[in-house]
Design an enzyme around this catalytic site. Structure first.
Site, PDB file in Angstrom:
ATOM      1  N   ASP A 237      -3.539   4.301  -2.228  1.00 38.99           N
ATOM      2  CA  ASP A 237      -4.570   4.798  -1.325  1.00 38.99           C
ATOM      3  C   ASP A 237      -4.834   6.280  -1.573  1.00 38.99           C
ATOM      4  O   ASP A 237      -4.070   7.141  -1.138  1.00 38.99           O
ATOM      5  CB  ASP A 237      -4.138   4.562   0.126  1.00 38.99           C
ATOM      6  CG  ASP A 237      -4.313   3.113   0.531  1.00 38.99           C
ATOM      7  OD1 ASP A 237      -5.398   2.550   0.266  1.00 38.99           O
ATOM      8  OD2 ASP A 237      -3.371   2.531   1.080  1.00 38.99           O
TER       9      ASP A 237
ATOM     10  N   SER B 219       0.839  -1.202   0.000  1.00 35.67           N
ATOM     11  CA  SER B 219       0.000   0.000   0.000  1.00 35.67           C
ATOM     12  C   SER B 219       0.873   1.251   0.000  1.00 35.67           C
ATOM     13  O   SER B 219       1.736   1.417   0.862  1.00 35.67           O
ATOM     14  CB  SER B 219      -0.877  -0.044   1.251  1.00 35.67           C
ATOM     15  OG  SER B 219      -1.040   1.232   1.795  1.00 35.67           O
TER      16      SER B 219
ATOM     17  N   MET C 289     -12.637  -4.129   4.128  1.00 35.97           N
ATOM     18  CA  MET C 289     -11.753  -3.349   4.999  1.00 35.97           C
ATOM     19  C   MET C 289     -11.692  -4.002   6.380  1.00 35.97           C
ATOM     20  O   MET C 289     -12.729  -4.263   7.001  1.00 35.97           O
ATOM     21  CB  MET C 289     -12.268  -1.905   5.132  1.00 35.97           C
ATOM     22  CG  MET C 289     -12.192  -1.073   3.870  1.00 35.97           C
ATOM     23  SD  MET C 289     -10.532  -0.900   3.176  1.00 35.97           S
ATOM     24  CE  MET C 289      -9.679  -0.052   4.516  1.00 35.97           C
TER      25      MET C 289
ATOM     26  N   ASP D 226      -7.778  -5.299   3.429  1.00 31.97           N
ATOM     27  CA  ASP D 226      -6.931  -4.111   3.574  1.00 31.97           C
ATOM     28  C   ASP D 226      -7.036  -3.586   5.004  1.00 31.97           C
ATOM     29  O   ASP D 226      -8.122  -3.228   5.460  1.00 31.97           O
ATOM     30  CB  ASP D 226      -7.433  -3.053   2.579  1.00 31.97           C
ATOM     31  CG  ASP D 226      -6.581  -1.795   2.543  1.00 31.97           C
ATOM     32  OD1 ASP D 226      -5.613  -1.695   3.304  1.00 31.97           O
ATOM     33  OD2 ASP D 226      -6.904  -0.913   1.733  1.00 31.97           O
ATOM     34  N   GLY D 227      -5.877  -3.567   5.693  1.00 35.44           N
ATOM     35  CA  GLY D 227      -5.824  -2.983   7.024  1.00 35.44           C
ATOM     36  C   GLY D 227      -5.348  -3.958   8.079  1.00 35.44           C
ATOM     37  O   GLY D 227      -5.981  -4.979   8.324  1.00 35.44           O
TER      38      GLY D 227
ATOM     39  N   MET E 204     -10.796   6.419  -1.702  1.00 30.88           N
ATOM     40  CA  MET E 204     -11.481   6.783  -0.462  1.00 30.88           C
ATOM     41  C   MET E 204     -11.892   8.243  -0.604  1.00 30.88           C
ATOM     42  O   MET E 204     -11.359   9.139   0.069  1.00 30.88           O
ATOM     43  CB  MET E 204     -10.555   6.544   0.743  1.00 30.88           C
ATOM     44  CG  MET E 204     -10.393   5.061   1.041  1.00 30.88           C
ATOM     45  SD  MET E 204      -8.986   4.719   2.111  1.00 30.88           S
ATOM     46  CE  MET E 204      -7.689   4.566   0.892  1.00 30.88           C
TER      47      MET E 204
ATOM     48  N   HIS F   5      -0.981  -1.110  -4.577  1.00 31.45           N
ATOM     49  CA  HIS F   5      -2.245  -0.602  -4.039  1.00 31.45           C
ATOM     50  C   HIS F   5      -2.058   0.869  -3.702  1.00 31.45           C
ATOM     51  O   HIS F   5      -1.218   1.218  -2.858  1.00 31.45           O
ATOM     52  CB  HIS F   5      -2.609  -1.421  -2.802  1.00 31.45           C
ATOM     53  CG  HIS F   5      -3.888  -1.020  -2.153  1.00 31.45           C
ATOM     54  ND1 HIS F   5      -5.113  -1.543  -2.526  1.00 31.45           N
ATOM     55  CD2 HIS F   5      -4.154  -0.157  -1.137  1.00 31.45           C
ATOM     56  CE1 HIS F   5      -6.065  -1.027  -1.769  1.00 31.45           C
ATOM     57  NE2 HIS F   5      -5.515  -0.181  -0.915  1.00 31.45           N
TER      58      HIS F   5
ATOM     59  N   HIS G 150      -7.394   2.492  -4.740  1.00 30.07           N
ATOM     60  CA  HIS G 150      -8.433   2.450  -3.701  1.00 30.07           C
ATOM     61  C   HIS G 150      -8.912   3.871  -3.472  1.00 30.07           C
ATOM     62  O   HIS G 150      -8.214   4.677  -2.844  1.00 30.07           O
ATOM     63  CB  HIS G 150      -7.804   1.836  -2.437  1.00 30.07           C
ATOM     64  CG  HIS G 150      -8.737   1.735  -1.285  1.00 30.07           C
ATOM     65  ND1 HIS G 150      -8.304   1.367  -0.030  1.00 30.07           N
ATOM     66  CD2 HIS G 150     -10.069   1.943  -1.158  1.00 30.07           C
ATOM     67  CE1 HIS G 150      -9.330   1.348   0.800  1.00 30.07           C
ATOM     68  NE2 HIS G 150     -10.403   1.701   0.144  1.00 30.07           N
TER      69      HIS G 150
ATOM     70  N   GLY H   6       0.584  -2.392   4.368  1.00 30.61           N
ATOM     71  CA  GLY H   6       1.338  -1.155   4.504  1.00 30.61           C
ATOM     72  C   GLY H   6       2.440  -1.313   5.529  1.00 30.61           C
ATOM     73  O   GLY H   6       3.582  -1.646   5.204  1.00 30.61           O
TER      74      GLY H   6
ATOM     75  N   GLY I 280      -3.138   4.252   7.947  1.00 36.72           N
ATOM     76  CA  GLY I 280      -2.372   3.022   8.104  1.00 36.72           C
ATOM     77  C   GLY I 280      -2.119   2.768   9.582  1.00 36.72           C
ATOM     78  O   GLY I 280      -2.410   3.604  10.446  1.00 36.72           O
ATOM     79  N   GLY I 281      -1.609   1.595   9.880  1.00 35.27           N
ATOM     80  CA  GLY I 281      -1.162   1.287  11.230  1.00 35.27           C
ATOM     81  C   GLY I 281      -2.257   1.012  12.237  1.00 35.27           C
ATOM     82  O   GLY I 281      -2.009   1.087  13.443  1.00 35.27           O
TER      83      GLY I 281
ATOM     84  N   MET J 135      -7.061   9.460  -0.912  1.00 31.21           N
ATOM     85  CA  MET J 135      -7.988   9.990   0.105  1.00 31.21           C
ATOM     86  C   MET J 135      -8.192  11.480  -0.128  1.00 31.21           C
ATOM     87  O   MET J 135      -7.240  12.191  -0.451  1.00 31.21           O
ATOM     88  CB  MET J 135      -7.395   9.781   1.509  1.00 31.21           C
ATOM     89  CG  MET J 135      -6.988   8.351   1.794  1.00 31.21           C
ATOM     90  SD  MET J 135      -6.482   8.180   3.519  1.00 31.21           S
ATOM     91  CE  MET J 135      -5.711   6.552   3.474  1.00 31.21           C
TER      92      MET J 135
HETATM   93  C1  DX5 Z   1      -6.392   2.380   5.025  1.00 25.20           C
HETATM   94  C2  DX5 Z   1      -5.636   2.025   3.754  1.00 25.20           C
HETATM   95  C3  DX5 Z   1      -4.754   0.837   3.832  1.00 25.20           C
HETATM   96  C4  DX5 Z   1      -3.705   0.889   4.862  1.00 25.20           C
HETATM   97  C5  DX5 Z   1      -3.018  -0.430   5.075  1.00 25.20           C
HETATM   98  O1  DX5 Z   1      -7.332   3.348   4.710  1.00 25.20           O
HETATM   99  O2  DX5 Z   1      -6.564   1.758   2.741  1.00 25.20           O
HETATM  100  O3  DX5 Z   1      -4.216   0.536   2.575  1.00 25.20           O
HETATM  101  O4  DX5 Z   1      -2.777   1.864   4.563  1.00 25.20           O
HETATM  102  O5  DX5 Z   1      -1.988  -0.160   5.959  1.00 25.20           O
HETATM  103  P1  DX5 Z   1      -1.608  -1.080   7.193  1.00 25.20           P
HETATM  104  O6  DX5 Z   1      -1.076  -2.337   6.590  1.00 25.20           O
HETATM  105  O7  DX5 Z   1      -0.605  -0.278   7.920  1.00 25.20           O
HETATM  106  O8  DX5 Z   1      -2.872  -1.316   7.984  1.00 25.20           O
HETATM  107 ZN    ZN Z   2      -6.272   0.770   0.771  1.00 27.43          ZN
END
Ligand code: DX5
Ligand code: ZN
Length: 250
Positions: free
Chosen positions: A46, A19, A150, A184-185, A79, A44, A77, A206, A157-158, A48
């Protein structure tokens, strides 16, 4: 790339997609080559908008820049509150797969948005957040190429893995044996095997990759764990990368 991207993604599964959220944005070309060398089969991205989710990342220029330096499938993705407004520019920038959130769409427009994305010649995914029931996907399940489950609330992330994602994966896998499923997540060496056993095909990762100094080791550990053969992690070396506020809410 877009025409065959879905087949390429399908044949790569089960696969780990890194990600682009906690990577080094000052060295995207370097990150791309390290991830490709580590064995990434897709990327991937992200996106936002600071409105659908309370975090702001990047848009078409980054997608276009990554496209210029990589042949890997670009899994975007979205968002964002108005995915239809950005679908065409994203495809022109090089996206192969566009995933939109069911929560961002009015029920009356869902099928139109999915149809419009398909008409752009790319694959389409539908994503749902942990609190969103699976039943909301019923009207569009037959129309999408992928479901993104999700396992954290979209936005950062995290975060900690939510196990309700496993029930959703199992139910989807049972009702749609051929549907591509992504999670994802919070995916790491502990959570990847339960997700695989629940029927998941694509694992967005991520922190568990970008916190390690050597992405090759991160991939090998994750792949071994996914196959039920975890390594002891003795090779692991952590680094602090892109740790600024807003990239992680923990
Ligand atoms: C959350 C993102 C994910 C996220 C995954 O909104 O879509 O892609 O960054 O990151 P980790 O692996 O750190 O949960
Ligand atoms: Zn994502």
């Amino acid at each position: 790339m877009a025409i065959n991207a879905l087949e390429i993604i399908r044949s790569a599964a089960p696969a780990i997609f890194p990600s682009f959220l906690r990577c080094d944005f000052g060295d995207l070309k370097g990150e791309l080559s390290r991830l490709a060398d580590a064995g990434a089969k897709g990327l991937h991205l992200d996106v936002m908008d600071g409105h659908f989710v309370p975090n702001l990342t990047y848009g078409m220029p980054i997608v276009e820049g990554l496209r210029r330096h990589s042949d890997l499938p670009l899994d975007v993705h979205l968002m964002i509150s108005d995915p239809l407004a950005y679908a065409k520019p994203m495809v022109e920038a090089g996206a192969d797969l566009l995933t939109v959130h069911i929560e961002a769409l009015h029920p009356d427009q869902t099928l139109d948005v999915i149809g419009a994305i398909k008409d752009l010649g790319v694959a389409v995914g539908i994503a749902l957040n942990p609190e969103t029931p699976l039943s909301t996907l019923a009207p569009c399940l037959a129309e999408v190429d992928m479901v993104l489950v999700m396992s954290v609330e979209a936005g950062f992330g995290g975060q900690k893995f939510n196990p309700n994602s496993l029930e959703k994966l199992r139910a989807l896998r049972e009702s749609r044996p051929d549907l591509l499923l992504q999670i994802d997540g919070g995916i790491d060496i502990e959570t990847i095997l339960p997700a695989r056993e629940a029927g998941c095909d694509l694992f967005v990762v991520g922190s568990a990759i970008f916190k390690q100094a050597d992405y090759g080791i991160a991939f090998r550990e994750l792949e071994a764990a996914m196959l039920g053969n975890p390594s002891r992690g003795s090779e692991r070396v952590s680094v602090e990368r892109n740790g600024q506020e807003g990239s992680e809410n923990s």
